[in-house]
Design a protein around this motif. Structure first.
Motif, PDB file in Angstrom:
ATOM      1  N   ILE A 265      49.046   9.744 -14.121  1.00 55.34           N
ATOM      2  CA  ILE A 265      49.401  11.281 -13.809  1.00 55.34           C
ATOM      3  C   ILE A 265      48.746  11.511 -12.470  1.00 55.34           C
ATOM      4  O   ILE A 265      47.309  11.478 -12.289  1.00 55.34           O
ATOM      5  CB  ILE A 265      48.740  12.162 -14.788  1.00 55.34           C
ATOM      6  N   ASP A 266      49.545  11.868 -11.643  1.00 57.37           N
ATOM      7  CA  ASP A 266      48.978  12.476 -10.248  1.00 57.37           C
ATOM      8  C   ASP A 266      50.071  12.962  -9.554  1.00 57.37           C
ATOM      9  O   ASP A 266      51.294  12.783  -9.630  1.00 57.37           O
ATOM     10  CB  ASP A 266      49.020  10.979  -9.474  1.00 57.37           C
ATOM     11  N   ASP A 267      49.607  13.949  -8.655  1.00 53.25           N
ATOM     12  CA  ASP A 267      50.631  14.951  -8.237  1.00 53.25           C
ATOM     13  C   ASP A 267      51.183  14.208  -6.841  1.00 53.25           C
ATOM     14  O   ASP A 267      52.030  14.819  -6.237  1.00 53.25           O
ATOM     15  CB  ASP A 267      49.942  16.448  -7.822  1.00 53.25           C
ATOM     16  N   ASP A 268      50.266  13.334  -6.526  1.00 54.21           N
ATOM     17  CA  ASP A 268      50.720  12.466  -5.012  1.00 54.21           C
ATOM     18  C   ASP A 268      51.863  11.554  -5.682  1.00 54.21           C
ATOM     19  O   ASP A 268      51.530  10.588  -5.853  1.00 54.21           O
ATOM     20  CB  ASP A 268      49.625  11.974  -4.589  1.00 54.21           C
ATOM     21  N   LEU A 309      44.362   9.118 -14.662  1.00 59.16           N
ATOM     22  CA  LEU A 309      44.524  10.479 -14.347  1.00 59.16           C
ATOM     23  C   LEU A 309      43.899  10.946 -13.077  1.00 59.16           C
ATOM     24  O   LEU A 309      42.706  10.836 -12.909  1.00 59.16           O
ATOM     25  CB  LEU A 309      43.718  11.221 -15.352  1.00 59.16           C
ATOM     26  N   ASP A 310      44.656  11.346 -12.008  1.00 57.82           N
ATOM     27  CA  ASP A 310      44.187  12.159 -11.040  1.00 57.82           C
ATOM     28  C   ASP A 310      43.158  13.075 -11.370  1.00 57.82           C
ATOM     29  O   ASP A 310      43.190  13.995 -12.173  1.00 57.82           O
ATOM     30  CB  ASP A 310      45.339  12.877 -10.026  1.00 57.82           C
ATOM     31  N   VAL A 311      42.031  13.481 -10.537  1.00 56.39           N
ATOM     32  CA  VAL A 311      41.247  14.464 -10.877  1.00 56.39           C
ATOM     33  C   VAL A 311      41.747  15.987 -10.079  1.00 56.39           C
ATOM     34  O   VAL A 311      41.547  16.922 -10.914  1.00 56.39           O
ATOM     35  CB  VAL A 311      39.787  13.924 -10.081  1.00 56.39           C
ATOM     36  N   HIS A 312      42.260  15.816  -9.067  1.00 54.17           N
ATOM     37  CA  HIS A 312      42.503  17.113  -8.306  1.00 54.17           C
ATOM     38  C   HIS A 312      44.035  17.321  -8.118  1.00 54.17           C
ATOM     39  O   HIS A 312      44.743  16.327  -7.526  1.00 54.17           O
ATOM     40  CB  HIS A 312      42.062  16.991  -6.807  1.00 54.17           C
ATOM     41  N   MET A 313      44.516  18.098  -9.222  1.00 57.64           N
ATOM     42  CA  MET A 313      45.896  18.536  -8.887  1.00 57.64           C
ATOM     43  C   MET A 313      46.026  20.093  -8.825  1.00 57.64           C
ATOM     44  O   MET A 313      45.117  20.808  -9.413  1.00 57.64           O
ATOM     45  CB  MET A 313      46.623  17.893 -10.352  1.00 57.64           C
ATOM     46  N   PRO A 314      47.079  20.570  -8.457  1.00 56.90           N
ATOM     47  CA  PRO A 314      47.335  22.081  -8.304  1.00 56.90           C
ATOM     48  C   PRO A 314      47.146  23.003  -9.352  1.00 56.90           C
ATOM     49  O   PRO A 314      46.358  23.682  -9.432  1.00 56.90           O
ATOM     50  CB  PRO A 314      48.698  22.027  -7.685  1.00 56.90           C
TER      51      PRO A 314
HETATM   52 MG    MG Z   1      45.836  15.164  -6.536  1.00 54.57          MG
END
Ligand code: MG
Ligand code: GH3
Ligand code: MG
Length: 549
Positions: A265-268, A309-314
């Motif tokens: 899971i990552d927004d990038d 899991l990504d830590v920073h997502m929008p």
């Molecule tokens: Mg991110």
């Protein structure tokens, strides 16, 4: 599906090229932000701009290293940290300096620097050797022992080759590599020391080879030497065949397991694409998710064994999403690993206290990524098997095999076709326990379950219904086919020698088969198979009967 090395290289290069395009867009954006920062005199506006700059740098710091732009990643990280400092306390002079540094950073010809960087290396492979006809070589100077071991293993469905000398072993190994090597610790005149010989032999092989050792001695030194050679099992004479087969089985269970399911899971998107490629190529099954709000659907459908899991997502942070996942009891056991550019230990700890199990810091090398995911996935699967499987046999437990019968009955009612259910019970097993002890009785139960696992198809389900009673579900199979398979297994089982105090004995089983039709229900079917099994007992045991209904 794993990709070939060439294809992988191509795909990795494509991803790198995409990342480079992204840089060509993002660096000028940073430049513009730095100018806005310099131009603004309103501290609230400056804070907002700084916040944006920091987020962008954070993503860049995490991704750049992964795509092979290590230097750029380090610079982005340094600037990210100073942005963070400035957000809490800033003077005009500091801001000025920071904006200038940013401008330099975004103006420098990063893209040129980038094109010189190393091309990404191929990700490590996991070898999935074919499940059929596992090849086992036995190096045993004692002709009689070698032959009985060979015939026992052949009964289990292994392709075996018995040789008596180290020279002969070298010859067969040179022709074709085995899946497992079984070797006596005491060999021929040429190579009296089996452990030294096997160390030398395996050092020349391209891949590590699972080794089992048979030995006359049980002393600590011999076992320690065996461990140092890397053997996976140590067996003293008189050889306990079923214990040895059990070890073989556990080696193969590990190898033939389904691919591990990993959710990223990552927004990038580029980053998760790359991770996906690397893990795919290591034989794992990967899905990616960029919209955290769809988490339930993916968790239900894909049932991941590890979540990255990504830590920073929008929309929401990683720790928040981890807590949402943990709201559901069914997903409490799934390891959640934060994949983050966060290097601040206290922030990592804060995230872990909320939910989640571990941190992996971006950038991460392909090998390290595969290794960390693999280690967690293996542990997670072991744990889940330990909870849902019978501990003695590794088969499904009572409730789960009954559930499997129900699933199969429903499926045939829906799609037509036929399935068979088999009930199988060891003959006069109480006597085995009484004569040889409970531990040896356990060996017999384990041997039968291994034989069933080895002989049946992958689509078949196997369960331990009760103590010495087993249930088998055979989809797409009619009575005649089921009877043939079970009869073959019955004959092989009856031939297996079990060892007890220097003597050997044999055990048999009786089985009953019932076939499903469109009106069947699971309980009735089990009942019919059970009746057929009792009829087989009444008819003299060691036989397979079909239910007339
Ligand atoms: Mg991110
Ligand atoms: P039959 O041919 O009629 O089935 O005779 P049997 O002796 O096999 O049947 P019975 O039901 O009288 O005895 C079953 C025995 O199986 C009794 C029990 O101690 C043994 N048993 C059940 N579970 C285990 C187990 O996990 N380990 C061992 N060693 N023995 C078990
Ligand atoms: Mg019995």
């Amino acid at each position: 599906m794993t990709t070939s090395d060439d294809e992988l290289q191509k795909l990795l290069l494509t991803l790198s090229a995409q990342f480079r395009e992204r840089l060509e867009k993002e660096l000028p954006e940073l430049h513009a932000l730095a100018q806005q920062l310099l131009a603004s005199s309103d501290s609230a506006v400056q804070q907002l701009i700084l916040q944006g700059i920091r987020e962008q740098l954070h993503k860049l710091a995490g991704a750049a290293g992964t795509f092979g732009y290590a230097e750029l990643g380090v610079q982005a990280r340094t600037l990210e940290l100073s942005s963070a400092d400035l957000l809490s306390a800033s003077t005009a002079a500091q801001l000025q300096l920071h904006a200038q540094a940013l401008q330099l950073f975004s103006q420098q010809d990063c893209v040129a620097q980038i094109s010189d960087c190393n091309t990404p290396s191929a990700a490590p492979h996991i070898n999935n050797s074919s499940e059929l006809n596992r090849r086992i070589y036995i190096l045993e100077p004692d002709q009689q022992l070698g032959e009985s071991l060979q015939s026992t293993l052949q009964n289990f469905g292994y392709a075996t080759e018995h040789v008596r000398t180290s020279v002969a072993l070298r010859a067969v190994v040179n022709q074709q590599l085995p899946d497992v090597l079984i070797i006596d610790s005491h060999l021929d005149e040429e190579n009296p020391d089996g452990l030294a010989f096997v160390r030398e032999l395996t050092a020349q092989l391209p891949l590590p080879l699972p080794l089992l050792v048979i030995s006359q001695q049980h002393d600590f030194d011999t076992r320690l030497r065996a461990v140092r050679v890397g053997v996976a099992g140590f067996f003293t004479k008189p050889l306990n065949f079923s214990a040895l087969e059990s070890r073989l089985d556990s080696i193969f269970v590990q190898q033939r397991g389904e691919p591990y399911r990993v959710l990223i899971i990552d927004d990038d998107l580029e980053l998760s694409k790359r991770y996906r490629l690397v893990l795919d190529n290591a034989g794992m099954q990967v899905e990616t998710l960029s919209q955290p709000q769809n988490i339930d659907e993916v968790m239900h459908r894909f049932n991941p064994e590890v979540v990255l899991l990504d830590v920073h997502m929008p929309l929401c942070s990683g720790p928040e999403l981890a807590q949402i996942i943990r709201f559901n009891d069914a997903w409490l056991r799934v390891p959640i690993i934060y994949l983050s550019a966060e290097t601040d230990i206290s922030n990592q700890i804060k995230a872990l206290l909320k939910a989640g199990d571990d941190f992996v810091t971006k950038p991460i090398s392909d090998n390290a990524l595969v290794a960390s995911v693999l280690a967690r996935a293996q542990r997670a699967r072991l744990l889940s098997n330990a909870l849902s499987r019978d501990s003695l046999t590794g088969l499904l437990k009572h409730a789960d095999i009954k559930e499997q019968v129900a699933v199969e009955v429903e499926r045939t009612a829906r799609n037509g076709g036929s399935a068979c259910v088999v009930m199988l019970d060891l003959d006069n097993f109480k006597q085995v326990n009484d004569r040889y002890g409970h531990a040896i009785g356990d060996n017999v139960i384990r041997a039968l379950s291994n034989l069933l696992r080895q002989r049946l198809r992958r689509i078949d389900s196997l369960g331990r219904y009760g103590g010495e009673e087993f249930t088998v579900v055979l989809p797409d199979c009619n009575l005649e086919q089921a009877k043939n398979i079970l009869d073959e297994i019955r004959q092989r089982f009856a031939e297996l020698p079990f060892m007890a105090h220097d003597s050997s004995f044999n055990v048999t089983f009786s089985a009953g088969i019932a076939q499903s039709n469109s009106q069947s229900n699971a309980n009735q079917l089990i009942e019919l198979a059970d009746q057929a099994m009792y009829a087989a007992k009444a008819a003299g045991r060691n036989q397979v009967l079909c239910s007339p209904a």
